[in-house]
Scaffold this motif. Structure first.
Motif, short mmCIF file in Angstrom:
data_model
loop_
_atom_site.label_atom_id
_atom_site.label_comp_id
_atom_site.label_asym_id
_atom_site.label_seq_id
_atom_site.Cartn_x
_atom_site.Cartn_y
_atom_site.Cartn_z
N GLU A 163 -1.67 16.82 109.21
CA GLU A 163 -0.80 16.83 108.04
C GLU A 163 0.42 17.72 108.27
N LYS A 164 0.21 18.82 108.95
CA LYS A 164 1.29 19.77 109.20
C LYS A 164 1.49 19.93 110.70
N ASP A 165 2.72 20.18 111.09
CA ASP A 165 3.04 20.41 112.49
C ASP A 165 4.05 21.54 112.53
N MET A 166 3.68 22.64 113.19
CA MET A 166 4.56 23.80 113.21
C MET A 166 5.83 23.58 114.03
N ASN A 167 5.93 22.42 114.67
CA ASN A 167 7.12 22.16 115.46
C ASN A 167 8.25 21.55 114.64
N TYR A 168 7.98 21.25 113.38
CA TYR A 168 9.05 20.72 112.54
C TYR A 168 8.79 21.05 111.08
N TYR A 169 9.81 20.87 110.29
CA TYR A 169 9.72 21.06 108.84
C TYR A 169 9.84 19.70 108.18
N SER A 170 8.82 19.27 107.48
CA SER A 170 8.82 17.95 106.86
C SER A 170 9.50 18.01 105.49
N GLN A 171 10.54 17.20 105.35
CA GLN A 171 11.21 17.13 104.06
C GLN A 171 10.39 16.36 103.05
N GLY A 172 9.66 15.36 103.49
CA GLY A 172 8.86 14.57 102.57
C GLY A 172 8.73 13.14 103.05
N GLU A 173 8.13 12.31 102.22
CA GLU A 173 7.86 10.93 102.56
C GLU A 173 8.33 10.02 101.42
N TYR A 174 8.98 8.95 101.78
CA TYR A 174 9.48 7.99 100.79
C TYR A 174 8.75 6.67 100.97
N THR A 175 8.16 6.18 99.89
CA THR A 175 7.49 4.89 99.93
C THR A 175 7.73 4.16 98.62
N ARG A 176 7.64 2.85 98.65
CA ARG A 176 7.76 2.07 97.43
C ARG A 176 6.49 2.21 96.59
N THR A 177 6.62 1.97 95.29
CA THR A 177 5.47 2.04 94.40
C THR A 177 4.53 0.86 94.67
N ALA A 178 3.26 1.07 94.33
CA ALA A 178 2.23 0.08 94.66
C ALA A 178 2.44 -1.26 93.98
N ASP A 179 3.16 -1.29 92.85
CA ASP A 179 3.33 -2.55 92.12
C ASP A 179 4.23 -3.54 92.84
N VAL A 180 5.04 -3.07 93.79
CA VAL A 180 5.89 -3.98 94.55
C VAL A 180 5.43 -4.12 96.00
N ARG A 181 4.41 -3.38 96.37
CA ARG A 181 3.93 -3.37 97.74
C ARG A 181 2.70 -4.25 97.87
N PRO A 182 2.49 -4.90 99.02
CA PRO A 182 1.32 -5.75 99.18
C PRO A 182 0.02 -4.97 99.35
N LEU A 183 0.12 -3.68 99.66
CA LEU A 183 -1.05 -2.83 99.84
C LEU A 183 -1.01 -1.69 98.84
N GLY A 184 -2.18 -1.30 98.33
CA GLY A 184 -2.26 -0.22 97.35
C GLY A 184 -2.07 1.14 97.97
N ASN A 185 -2.18 2.18 97.13
CA ASN A 185 -1.95 3.55 97.58
C ASN A 185 -3.13 4.15 98.33
N ASP A 186 -4.34 3.68 98.05
CA ASP A 186 -5.53 4.32 98.61
C ASP A 186 -5.76 3.88 100.04
N VAL A 187 -5.35 4.72 100.96
CA VAL A 187 -5.47 4.39 102.38
C VAL A 187 -6.93 4.34 102.82
N GLU A 188 -7.72 5.28 102.33
CA GLU A 188 -9.11 5.39 102.76
C GLU A 188 -9.94 4.18 102.32
N SER A 189 -9.86 3.82 101.02
CA SER A 189 -10.68 2.73 100.52
C SER A 189 -10.29 1.38 101.13
N GLN A 190 -9.01 1.24 101.49
CA GLN A 190 -8.55 -0.01 102.11
C GLN A 190 -8.74 0.01 103.63
#
Length: 253
Positions: free
Chosen positions: A167-194
């Motif tokens: 999740e973290k890497d001391m070699n960089y600073y993560s600004q964040g992650e951008y993703t589309r909402t689940a209602d327009v995406r073919p796959l849901g948010n739950d990575v583990e269950s899918q």
């Protein structure tokens, strides 16, 4: 605090809130979700300085070189993917999906991009004026960004729903992650269950700083999830890794 000072404080607080809301709306227009920047850990400044030095921009795209740059990016991503010995379905489709995302970053065309995402299962409205306006504004700010193709990397983030990339890497600073909402995406948010497998293709890139016309060197990571039913790779998110604490704008997605 007297009534006058309370009123002034309330007005200042309200203005800050409005400004922050407007900023977040601009950053997330089109239904996207962007995580807030994480606090910079103690002692990371020196690490960031080393990272900044190590980033190398070896490619300067233009209208004349775009086709060759995209071919090179596709070849390098496939070579990197095969060298990692990651056992995945349709590596050829994954590198095409990456090539399409990089094209949108370097010389984005809204209609072409939306058509490409919808062909991979998204449900985006190509007639949305607000979506087009915000997307084209982001595309203009990343157009012809310099790249570091020789430092392109491919690595798994999740394999069958299990996180394999830290999740973290001391070699960089993560600004964040951008993703589309689940209602327009073919796959849901739950990575583990899918039980999703998500692969990341990252490379150095110059991105526009918020509030200025300047660009700063950092790393952009494009993530793709395997859709078992459709048997194709789906653009999942964009992660921006930076070399300083000044926020940058995301490429269009």
């Amino acid at each position: 605090m007297n009534d006058r000072n309370k009123l002034i404080a309330a007005v200042v607080f309200a203005l800050v809130g409005i400004g922050l809301a407007a900023y977040l709306y601009y950053r997330s227009s089109g239904g996207g979700l962007r995580e807030s920047p994480a606090p910079l850990p103690t002692g990371m400044k020196e690490s960031l300085e080393r990272t900044a030095v190590s980033l190398s921009m070896d490619t300067e795209p233009s209208a004349d070189t775009l086709s060759s740059v995209l071919v090179s990016a596709k070849e390098k991503s496939l070579s990197a993917l095969l060298s990692t010995k990651i056992d995945i379905e349709r590596p050829d489709d994954l590198v095409i999906a990456f090539q399409d995302q990089l094209r949108a970053t370097l010389d984005g065309n809204f209609d072409q991009h939306v058509a490409g995402l919808n062909a991979r299962g998204y449900k985006l409205d190509p007639t949305s004026a607000s979506e087009r306006k915000s997307w084209e504004a982001a595309a203009e700010l990343s157009r012809w960004s310099k790249l570091g193709l020789d430092q392109l990397k491919v690595e798994p983030v999740y394999v069958n729903g299990k996180r394999v990339k830290p999740e973290k890497d001391m070699n960089y600073y993560s600004q964040g992650e951008y993703t589309r909402t689940a209602d327009v995406r073919p796959l849901g948010n739950d990575v583990e269950s899918q039980r999703l497998t998500i692969i990341e293709v990252s490379l150095p890139m110059e991105l526009a700083r918020v509030g200025t016309s300047d660009r700063v060197a950092g790393t952009t990571a494009y993530r793709f999830a395997w859709n078992r039913e459709a048997k194709q790779w789906v653009p999942w998110s964009i992660v921006v890794l930076k070399t300083d604490r000044h926020p940058t704008l995301y490429p269009p997605f």
